[in-house]
Motif scaffolding. Sequence first.
Motif, mmCIF file in Angstrom:
data_model
loop_
_atom_site.group_PDB
_atom_site.id
_atom_site.type_symbol
_atom_site.label_atom_id
_atom_site.label_comp_id
_atom_site.label_asym_id
_atom_site.label_seq_id
_atom_site.Cartn_x
_atom_site.Cartn_y
_atom_site.Cartn_z
ATOM 1 N N UNK A 144 0.831 -1.203 0.000
ATOM 2 C CA UNK A 144 0.000 0.000 0.000
ATOM 3 C C UNK A 144 0.862 1.248 0.000
ATOM 4 N N UNK A 145 1.883 1.266 -0.829
ATOM 5 C CA UNK A 145 2.897 2.329 -0.817
ATOM 6 C C UNK A 145 2.399 3.680 -1.312
ATOM 7 N N UNK A 146 1.249 3.714 -1.987
ATOM 8 C CA UNK A 146 0.744 4.990 -2.489
ATOM 9 C C UNK A 146 1.733 5.656 -3.420
ATOM 10 N N UNK A 147 1.911 6.946 -3.233
ATOM 11 C CA UNK A 147 2.792 7.709 -4.117
ATOM 12 C C UNK A 147 4.263 7.602 -3.721
ATOM 13 N N UNK A 148 4.588 6.756 -2.730
ATOM 14 C CA UNK A 148 5.969 6.440 -2.414
ATOM 15 C C UNK A 148 6.643 7.286 -1.345
ATOM 16 N N UNK A 149 5.895 8.104 -0.625
ATOM 17 C CA UNK A 149 6.500 8.981 0.390
ATOM 18 C C UNK A 149 7.308 8.188 1.417
ATOM 19 N N UNK A 150 6.674 7.230 2.076
ATOM 20 C CA UNK A 150 7.365 6.447 3.102
ATOM 21 C C UNK A 150 8.400 5.524 2.468
ATOM 22 N N UNK A 151 8.067 4.956 1.323
ATOM 23 C CA UNK A 151 8.974 4.027 0.635
ATOM 24 C C UNK A 151 10.310 4.675 0.327
ATOM 25 N N UNK A 152 10.269 5.828 -0.316
ATOM 26 C CA UNK A 152 11.539 6.429 -0.732
ATOM 27 C C UNK A 152 12.362 6.895 0.462
ATOM 28 N N UNK A 153 11.708 7.344 1.522
ATOM 29 C CA UNK A 153 12.453 7.758 2.715
ATOM 30 C C UNK A 153 13.129 6.547 3.357
ATOM 31 N N UNK A 154 12.441 5.416 3.386
ATOM 32 C CA UNK A 154 13.036 4.192 3.929
ATOM 33 C C UNK A 154 14.151 3.696 3.014
ATOM 34 N N UNK A 155 13.912 3.743 1.714
ATOM 35 C CA UNK A 155 14.912 3.327 0.721
ATOM 36 C C UNK A 155 16.200 4.138 0.894
ATOM 37 N N UNK A 156 16.060 5.454 1.095
ATOM 38 C CA UNK A 156 17.240 6.306 1.315
ATOM 39 C C UNK A 156 17.925 5.989 2.637
ATOM 40 N N UNK A 177 20.092 1.834 2.271
ATOM 41 C CA UNK A 177 20.495 1.645 0.876
ATOM 42 C C UNK A 177 20.771 0.192 0.479
ATOM 43 N N UNK A 178 21.047 -0.669 1.456
ATOM 44 C CA UNK A 178 21.306 -2.080 1.139
ATOM 45 C C UNK A 178 20.023 -2.871 0.906
ATOM 46 N N UNK A 179 18.862 -2.283 1.223
ATOM 47 C CA UNK A 179 17.576 -2.954 1.071
ATOM 48 C C UNK A 179 16.978 -2.658 -0.305
ATOM 49 N N UNK A 180 16.723 -3.700 -1.070
ATOM 50 C CA UNK A 180 16.030 -3.573 -2.354
ATOM 51 C C UNK A 180 14.532 -3.512 -2.021
ATOM 52 N N UNK A 181 14.003 -2.304 -1.949
ATOM 53 C CA UNK A 181 12.625 -2.095 -1.513
ATOM 54 C C UNK A 181 11.707 -1.912 -2.716
ATOM 55 N N UNK A 182 10.663 -2.721 -2.760
ATOM 56 C CA UNK A 182 9.647 -2.659 -3.806
ATOM 57 C C UNK A 182 8.380 -2.032 -3.225
ATOM 58 N N UNK A 183 7.599 -1.378 -4.056
ATOM 59 C CA UNK A 183 6.334 -0.803 -3.603
ATOM 60 C C UNK A 183 5.168 -1.458 -4.321
ATOM 61 N N UNK A 184 4.097 -1.731 -3.583
ATOM 62 C CA UNK A 184 2.885 -2.337 -4.134
ATOM 63 C C UNK A 184 1.694 -1.466 -3.749
ATOM 64 N N UNK A 185 0.839 -1.175 -4.724
ATOM 65 C CA UNK A 185 -0.400 -0.449 -4.451
ATOM 66 C C UNK A 185 -1.402 -0.793 -5.543
ATOM 67 N N UNK A 186 -2.685 -0.664 -5.224
ATOM 68 C CA UNK A 186 -3.726 -0.963 -6.206
ATOM 69 C C UNK A 186 -4.031 0.256 -7.090
ATOM 70 N N UNK A 187 -3.526 1.424 -6.706
ATOM 71 C CA UNK A 187 -3.779 2.659 -7.447
ATOM 72 C C UNK A 187 -2.726 2.894 -8.528
ATOM 73 N N UNK A 188 -3.163 2.801 -9.770
ATOM 74 C CA UNK A 188 -2.249 3.057 -10.890
ATOM 75 C C UNK A 188 -1.814 4.523 -10.894
ATOM 76 N N UNK A 189 -2.726 5.433 -10.544
ATOM 77 C CA UNK A 189 -2.389 6.865 -10.493
ATOM 78 C C UNK A 189 -1.237 7.129 -9.526
ATOM 79 N N UNK A 190 -1.303 6.517 -8.353
ATOM 80 C CA UNK A 190 -0.254 6.722 -7.356
ATOM 81 C C UNK A 190 1.082 6.163 -7.842
ATOM 82 N N UNK A 191 1.039 5.000 -8.462
ATOM 83 C CA UNK A 191 2.298 4.371 -8.884
ATOM 84 C C UNK A 191 2.903 5.024 -10.116
#
Length: 191
Positions: free
Chosen positions: A80-92, A95-109
């Motif tokens: 449920x990553x949405x537009x990636x706000x939390x994902x990208x902050x965690x990814x940064x 850096x050793x974690x290959x983080x993928x995002x999943x959401x049902x909203x095509x607009x957000x992704x």
Amino acid sequence: MLQLKTWSCSNNHRFDCAKEGYVNLLPVQNKHSKDPGDNKEMMFARREFLNQGHYQLLSDRVNALAKRHCPGAKLGLDVGCGEGYYSHRLFDSLPELDLQGLDISKSALKYASKRYKDMGFCVASAFEMPFENEQFDFMLRIYAPSLDAELRRVIKQGGTFITVSAGKHHHFALKELITRRLNTILVRVAI
């Protein structure tokens, strides 16, 4: 993370990435509406709110917990990553974690994959995730609906799962403000 142009599974199914970079893994029969999930307007409103830093402390806390509890994790999923706000902050932050995002909203992704090109994003349902059993070392879910059985299925034995759920007083001040305004409107109408 290497940005893939085509995703594939062990059954040799292949899915091409959209020009924005995300891949759509949501079968048509599972959509339940023409455009499931948050629409473009909802996504932009949430993005603007988050970009003002209102939930930065929450994001920082999640990142600190992830650093402490999953230092060796290699593959992660933000459900449920949405537009990636939390994902990208965690990814940064990890850096050793290959983080993928999943959401049902095509607009957000569409937005997330354009903005955060170092991450992989897929349109899919958190209720029927298109991943193999025990695939992820780490999983994150912030305010997103999902099935516990699905989460248990795709996380590795001994993996780390961090979730944030709305509490009893979530948005309490906003609810109180709305109630007061409605009462004021009702009083004016009654007079």
